[in-house]
Design a protein around this motif. Structure first.
Motif, PDB file in Angstrom:
ATOM      1  N   LEU A  85      21.220  13.261  -0.212  1.00 54.58           N
ATOM      2  CA  LEU A  85      20.880  12.071   0.554  1.00 54.58           C
ATOM      3  C   LEU A  85      21.899  11.930   1.686  1.00 54.58           C
ATOM      4  N   THR A  86      21.634  11.015   2.599  1.00 54.59           N
ATOM      5  CA  THR A  86      22.517  10.788   3.745  1.00 54.59           C
ATOM      6  C   THR A  86      23.350   9.524   3.515  1.00 54.59           C
ATOM      7  N   PHE A  87      24.629   9.610   3.823  1.00 54.16           N
ATOM      8  CA  PHE A  87      25.511   8.443   3.731  1.00 54.16           C
ATOM      9  C   PHE A  87      25.125   7.470   4.845  1.00 54.16           C
ATOM     10  N   SER A  88      24.884   6.223   4.466  1.00 58.83           N
ATOM     11  CA  SER A  88      24.334   5.242   5.404  1.00 58.83           C
ATOM     12  C   SER A  88      25.361   4.677   6.383  1.00 58.83           C
ATOM     13  N   GLY A  89      26.656   4.886   6.101  1.00 61.36           N
ATOM     14  CA  GLY A  89      27.674   4.209   6.888  1.00 61.36           C
ATOM     15  C   GLY A  89      28.013   2.837   6.314  1.00 61.36           C
ATOM     16  N   ILE A  90      27.510   2.568   5.092  1.00 57.74           N
ATOM     17  CA  ILE A  90      27.837   1.330   4.379  1.00 57.74           C
ATOM     18  C   ILE A  90      28.544   1.724   3.089  1.00 57.74           C
ATOM     19  N   GLY A  91      29.759   1.237   2.890  1.00 58.80           N
ATOM     20  CA  GLY A  91      30.508   1.599   1.691  1.00 58.80           C
ATOM     21  C   GLY A  91      31.456   0.497   1.275  1.00 58.80           C
ATOM     22  N   LEU A  92      31.867   0.599   0.027  1.00 56.34           N
ATOM     23  CA  LEU A  92      32.859  -0.319  -0.529  1.00 56.34           C
ATOM     24  C   LEU A  92      34.058   0.540  -0.913  1.00 56.34           C
ATOM     25  N   ASP A 133      14.027  -0.679  19.870  1.00 58.96           N
ATOM     26  CA  ASP A 133      13.748  -1.838  20.698  1.00 58.96           C
ATOM     27  C   ASP A 133      12.239  -2.095  20.765  1.00 58.96           C
ATOM     28  N   ARG A 134      11.486  -1.020  20.952  1.00 56.76           N
ATOM     29  CA  ARG A 134      10.010  -1.132  21.000  1.00 56.76           C
ATOM     30  C   ARG A 134       9.461  -1.675  19.692  1.00 56.76           C
ATOM     31  N   GLN A 135       9.933  -1.118  18.575  1.00 57.21           N
ATOM     32  CA  GLN A 135       9.430  -1.529  17.260  1.00 57.21           C
ATOM     33  C   GLN A 135       9.740  -2.997  16.978  1.00 57.21           C
ATOM     34  N   LEU A 136      10.964  -3.424  17.289  1.00 58.49           N
ATOM     35  CA  LEU A 136      11.353  -4.802  16.981  1.00 58.49           C
ATOM     36  C   LEU A 136      10.584  -5.788  17.870  1.00 58.49           C
ATOM     37  N   ARG A 137      10.353  -5.410  19.113  1.00 57.44           N
ATOM     38  CA  ARG A 137       9.629  -6.325  20.006  1.00 57.44           C
ATOM     39  C   ARG A 137       8.162  -6.432  19.587  1.00 57.44           C
ATOM     40  N   LYS A 138       7.623  -5.342  19.011  1.00 54.68           N
ATOM     41  CA  LYS A 138       6.256  -5.377  18.483  1.00 54.68           C
ATOM     42  C   LYS A 138       6.191  -6.262  17.240  1.00 54.68           C
ATOM     43  N   GLY A 139       7.359  -6.379  16.554  1.00 54.14           N
ATOM     44  CA  GLY A 139       7.416  -7.192  15.342  1.00 54.14           C
ATOM     45  C   GLY A 139       6.847  -6.437  14.152  1.00 54.14           C
ATOM     46  N   ILE A 165      24.618   1.060  13.298  1.00 51.29           N
ATOM     47  CA  ILE A 165      23.392   1.309  12.551  1.00 51.29           C
ATOM     48  C   ILE A 165      22.536   0.049  12.608  1.00 51.29           C
ATOM     49  N   TRP A 166      21.255   0.218  12.346  1.00 50.50           N
ATOM     50  CA  TRP A 166      20.358  -0.935  12.220  1.00 50.50           C
ATOM     51  C   TRP A 166      19.709  -0.824  10.848  1.00 50.50           C
ATOM     52  N   THR A 167      19.817  -1.888  10.046  1.00 49.40           N
ATOM     53  CA  THR A 167      19.300  -1.820   8.682  1.00 49.40           C
ATOM     54  C   THR A 167      18.952  -3.212   8.182  1.00 49.40           C
ATOM     55  N   ASP A 168      18.043  -3.252   7.209  1.00 46.44           N
ATOM     56  CA  ASP A 168      17.784  -4.522   6.535  1.00 46.44           C
ATOM     57  C   ASP A 168      18.387  -4.502   5.127  1.00 46.44           C
ATOM     58  N   TYR A 169      19.375  -3.625   4.926  1.00 41.69           N
ATOM     59  CA  TYR A 169      20.061  -3.570   3.632  1.00 41.69           C
ATOM     60  C   TYR A 169      20.582  -4.959   3.276  1.00 41.69           C
ATOM     61  N   TYR A 220      21.031   4.187  -4.087  1.00 42.00           N
ATOM     62  CA  TYR A 220      20.041   4.659  -3.130  1.00 42.00           C
ATOM     63  C   TYR A 220      19.327   3.454  -2.548  1.00 42.00           C
ATOM     64  N   TYR A 221      19.244   3.391  -1.223  1.00 48.16           N
ATOM     65  CA  TYR A 221      18.517   2.322  -0.564  1.00 48.16           C
ATOM     66  C   TYR A 221      17.312   2.892   0.168  1.00 48.16           C
ATOM     67  N   SER A 222      16.131   2.361  -0.149  1.00 51.58           N
ATOM     68  CA  SER A 222      14.895   2.930   0.403  1.00 51.58           C
ATOM     69  C   SER A 222      14.335   2.105   1.559  1.00 51.58           C
ATOM     70  N   GLY A 223      15.030   1.032   1.921  1.00 48.96           N
ATOM     71  CA  GLY A 223      14.519   0.162   2.985  1.00 48.96           C
ATOM     72  C   GLY A 223      14.800   0.714   4.375  1.00 48.96           C
ATOM     73  N   GLN A 224      14.788  -0.159   5.343  1.00 50.69           N
ATOM     74  CA  GLN A 224      14.933   0.273   6.735  1.00 50.69           C
ATOM     75  C   GLN A 224      16.381   0.606   7.053  1.00 50.69           C
TER      76      GLN A 224
END
Length: 222
Positions: free
Chosen positions: A158-165, A216-222, A110-114, A198-202
């Motif tokens: 909601l969707t499980f993000s793949g991040i858990g404790l 890849d396109r989005q990150l290179r655009k910054g 996954i790619w996230t800014d959590y 609930y996490y509302s970020g990227q």
């Protein structure tokens, strides 16, 4: 110190042909592999005892990441048979490396800014899940979140993000070998032992070559 496990053993079928030669977590966006973004984010949060499971082309992960020193972390590897053990089986297989305290588990693809942090499970809880808005490719979601409780019921999901404790006891009665994580979580939910946020970020599940290219396109655009 809290440990974290990065799940990196999946075959990445939907990512073929990219994953015929490279394990999915080593696919690159903006010049860095998916799993490296996660390692750096965990390290920045002070979570630097990591366990990574691998199967398909796993030696490439070991070659690339090594013992983790250059990321400021310490990595140990949980090797799985070709064909892997699914999420539940993979975590159970790694328990000897994870110890007796609650630990974090993160999907390596996954790619996230959590903002990872050293969290703790409330008394009596077996799991704490991070949930996100449903992406277009998974419109029905997974679980409901009500007053900090995660439930498996009808309603707005909601969707499980793949991040858990997780507490190691979540896996205690589970069999050896391959098994999925979701049934264990659903049982714990029925007992009221799963909290959530609930996490509302990227957050992006990099499931297809198209989504990888778009990120890849989005990150290179910054």
């Amino acid at each position: 110190p809290m440990k974290a496990m990065l799940l990196a053993a999946g075959r990445g079928e939907r990512m073929r042909p990219l994953t015929d030669k490279v394990p999915k977590p080593l696919l690159q966006v903006a010049g860095k592999s998916l799993i490296e973004y996660q390692i750096e984010a965990l390290s920045a949060a002070g979570i630097n005892e990591l366990v990574i499971n691998h199967a398909h082309l796993g030696e490439q992960l070991v070659d690339r990441l090594g013992d983790g020193r250059r990321y400021g972390v310490h990595i140990r590897y949980s090797v799985e048979p070709e064909g892997a053990l699914e999420t539940g089986g993979g975590i159970k297989h790694a328990l000897p490396l994870l110890g007796g305290d609650p630990f974090m588990v993160v999907n390596a693809d996954i790619w996230t800014d959590y903002p990872y942090a050293r969290q703790s499970l409330a008394a009596g809880r077996l799991a704490h899940l991070v949930l996100v808005d449903c992406p277009a490719h998974h419109p029905d979601g997974d679980f409901c979140l009500q007053d900090g409780e995660v439930r498996d019921q009808d309603g707005e999901k909601l969707t499980f993000s793949g991040i858990g404790l997780y507490h190691p006891n979540l896996f205690r009665a589970a069999p050896e070998g391959a098994f999925p994580l979701a049934p264990l979580l659903r049982t714990a939910m029925r007992d009221g032992r799963v909290s959530g946020e609930y996490y509302s970020g990227q957050w992006l599940d990099i499931g297809t070559p198209e989504r990888l290219a778009e990120l890849d396109r989005q990150l290179r655009k910054g």
